[in-house]
Design an enzyme around this catalytic site. Structure first.
Site, PDB file in Angstrom:
ATOM      1  NE  ARG A   1      11.205  -9.491  -5.379  1.00 41.75           N
ATOM      2  CZ  ARG A   1      11.170  -9.109  -4.539  1.00 41.75           C
ATOM      3  NH1 ARG A   1      11.730  -7.494  -4.421  1.00 41.75           N
ATOM      4  NH2 ARG A   1       9.863  -9.152  -3.481  1.00 41.75           N
TER       5      ARG A   1
ATOM      6  CG  ASP B   1       5.470   3.153  -4.581  1.00 43.13           C
ATOM      7  OD1 ASP B   1       5.284   2.546  -3.163  1.00 43.13           O
ATOM      8  OD2 ASP B   1       7.099   2.756  -4.530  1.00 43.13           O
TER       9      ASP B   1
HETATM   10  C1  LIG Z   1       4.329  -3.556   1.350  1.00 48.79           C
HETATM   11  S1  LIG Z   1       3.962  -1.748   0.130  1.00 48.79           S
HETATM   12  C2  LIG Z   1       3.180  -0.856   1.511  1.00 48.79           C
HETATM   13  C3  LIG Z   1       2.032  -0.443   0.528  1.00 48.79           C
HETATM   14  C4  LIG Z   1       0.625  -0.274   1.109  1.00 48.79           C
HETATM   15  N1  LIG Z   1       1.227   1.265   2.053  1.00 48.79           N
HETATM   16  C5  LIG Z   1      -0.193  -1.118   2.007  1.00 48.79           C
HETATM   17  O1  LIG Z   1       0.583  -1.123   3.493  1.00 48.79           O
HETATM   18  O2  LIG Z   1      -0.722  -1.677   1.882  1.00 48.79           O
HETATM   19  C6  LIG Z   1       5.491  -0.695   0.266  1.00 48.79           C
HETATM   20  C7  LIG Z   1       5.569   0.190  -0.838  1.00 48.79           C
HETATM   21  O3  LIG Z   1       6.630   1.363  -0.326  1.00 48.79           O
HETATM   22  C8  LIG Z   1       7.523   1.266  -1.315  1.00 48.79           C
HETATM   23  N2  LIG Z   1       8.984   2.295  -1.171  1.00 48.79           N
HETATM   24  C9  LIG Z   1      10.168   0.848  -0.670  1.00 48.79           C
HETATM   25  N3  LIG Z   1      11.371   2.067  -0.467  1.00 48.79           N
HETATM   26  C10 LIG Z   1      10.800   3.100  -0.981  1.00 48.79           C
HETATM   27  C11 LIG Z   1      11.212   4.900  -0.951  1.00 48.79           C
HETATM   28  N4  LIG Z   1      12.602   3.965  -0.359  1.00 48.79           N
HETATM   29  N5  LIG Z   1      10.589   5.657  -1.149  1.00 48.79           N
HETATM   30  C12 LIG Z   1       9.953   5.136  -1.162  1.00 48.79           C
HETATM   31  N6  LIG Z   1       8.760   4.219  -1.340  1.00 48.79           N
HETATM   32  C13 LIG Z   1       9.810   3.125  -1.052  1.00 48.79           C
HETATM   33  C14 LIG Z   1       7.829   0.083  -2.138  1.00 48.79           C
HETATM   34  O4  LIG Z   1       8.022   0.644  -3.894  1.00 48.79           O
HETATM   35  C15 LIG Z   1       6.719  -0.477  -1.824  1.00 48.79           C
HETATM   36  O5  LIG Z   1       5.413   0.094  -3.102  1.00 48.79           O
END
Ligand SMILES: C[S@@+](CC[C@H](N)C(=O)[O-])C[C@H]1O[C@@H](n2cnc3c(N)ncnc32)[C@H](O)[C@@H]1O
Length: 292
Positions: A45, A161
């Site tokens: 990445r 997010d």
């Molecule tokens: C795998 S995706 C899940 C998206 C959606 N909730 C779903 O279930 O399809 C996880 C998301 O969490 C966000 N994320 C990870 N760590 C985070 C943090 N510390 N604060 C806010 N968002 C976070 C990532 O950027 C990502 O877009």
């Protein structure tokens, strides 16, 4: 085939020392666990980012990220690069059925007590960890459908997010046709438009549906989320898996501060709250209610 000489491939390899420094930063900044098994994923990445910046080695990139005058700006891109944003429309679709059949009628004061007391709409939903928008737009479709049978129903959705790249995509609301294949036909007709402004093969969420969703950047590691609204429902799915137990507990408790008593919290199907001290009771698979 690209020929990479020995010296180049060495400078592009992530040393254990560099990995540890990046990993510590990711965990402290985002709460995301970074065990050694993630080393090659992180390397690939970051190499994309190096290529984009024209930086020759990961050591040089580390200096750029931590000490250069551009460090703060670069951290935004770094976060975009290291977060996993996998999502889908109608992902774990049983939750949307549960929302429609159980949570919404249960939270509807008129249906519940039949006395026609003042409504507490707008119904407020927080999609916490919304990625590129498929999840909050699915929720907006489901809530709009509920509004068709429940006169006077109004709703708004806060979608947050930490990644600015995914939020930009989400706000635009443009998706490839194959991403929306799972959206039921009747919903596609109502809530998706063939995009005129983009290449063939894309659709856009209707302006009306888009107007129901407010996007904001929020990091779950922040001490105070500075969210003033109280929500009927919070979706926090497929985010907890990246955190260790103490972080999960802290994040859930902070989300619960903005969840109304009796409100619902949905987590991912593979996520568990067992062993966490949180003010919630389990009501269905990966569905919890805040104690009153
Ligand atoms: C795998 S995706 C899940 C998206 C959606 N909730 C779903 O279930 O399809 C996880 C998301 O969490 C966000 N994320 C990870 N760590 C985070 C943090 N510390 N604060 C806010 N968002 C976070 C990532 O950027 C990502 O877009």
């Amino acid at each position: 085939m690209i020929q990479v000489d020995n010296a180049t491939s060495q400078s592009l390899a992530l040393s254990e020392r560099s990995f540890t420094k990046f990993a510590q930063f990711i965990t402290s900044e985002l709460g995301i666990k970074m065990p050694a098994g993630k080393m090659s994923m992180l390397q690939s990445r970051l190499l994309r980012r190096l290529k984009h910046l024209g930086i020759a080695s990961l050591e040089e990139y580390q200096e750029y990220l931590f000490t250069s005058p551009c460090a703060e700006q670069e951290r935004v891109h770094f976060i975009d690069a290291v977060t996993t944003n996998k999502t889908d429309f109608f992902r774990e679709s049983e939750h949307f059925t549960y929302l429609m059949r159980h949570a919404l009628p249960e939270l509807d004061p008129d249906i519940r007590n039949g006395r026609g007391e003042p409504r507490r709409w707008p119904f407020k939903l927080w999609c916490a960890g919304c990625s590129t928008g498929e999840e909050p737009y699915t929720q907006a479709m489901v809530l709009s459908e509920f509004g068709e049978v429940r006169r006077g129903f109004e709703f708004k959705i806060l979608a947050t997010d930490v990644s600015t790249r995914v939020l930009e995509h989400a706000e635009l609301g443009i998706y490839d046709e194959d991403r929306v294949a799972v959206v039921p036909d009747s919903y596609r007709k109502k809530y998706l438009l063939k995009s005129k402004s983009t290449d063939h093969g894309q659709v856009r969420i209707t302006p009306e549906l888009r107007s129901k969703v407010y996007f904001n950047r929020l990091n779950f590691m922040d001490e105070d989320y500075k969210v003033r609204d109280m929500f009927d429902v919070v979706f926090h799915r497929n985010v907890l898996i990246y955190f260790d137990k103490p972080t999960q507990e802290a994040v859930i408790n902070k989300l619960c501060k903005n969840l109304k008593p009796g409100g619902y919290l949905f987590v991912g199907h593979s996520e568990s709250l067992s062993g966490l001290k949180v003010p919630l009771v389990s009501v269905s698979t990966a569905v919890f209610r805040k104690v009153k």
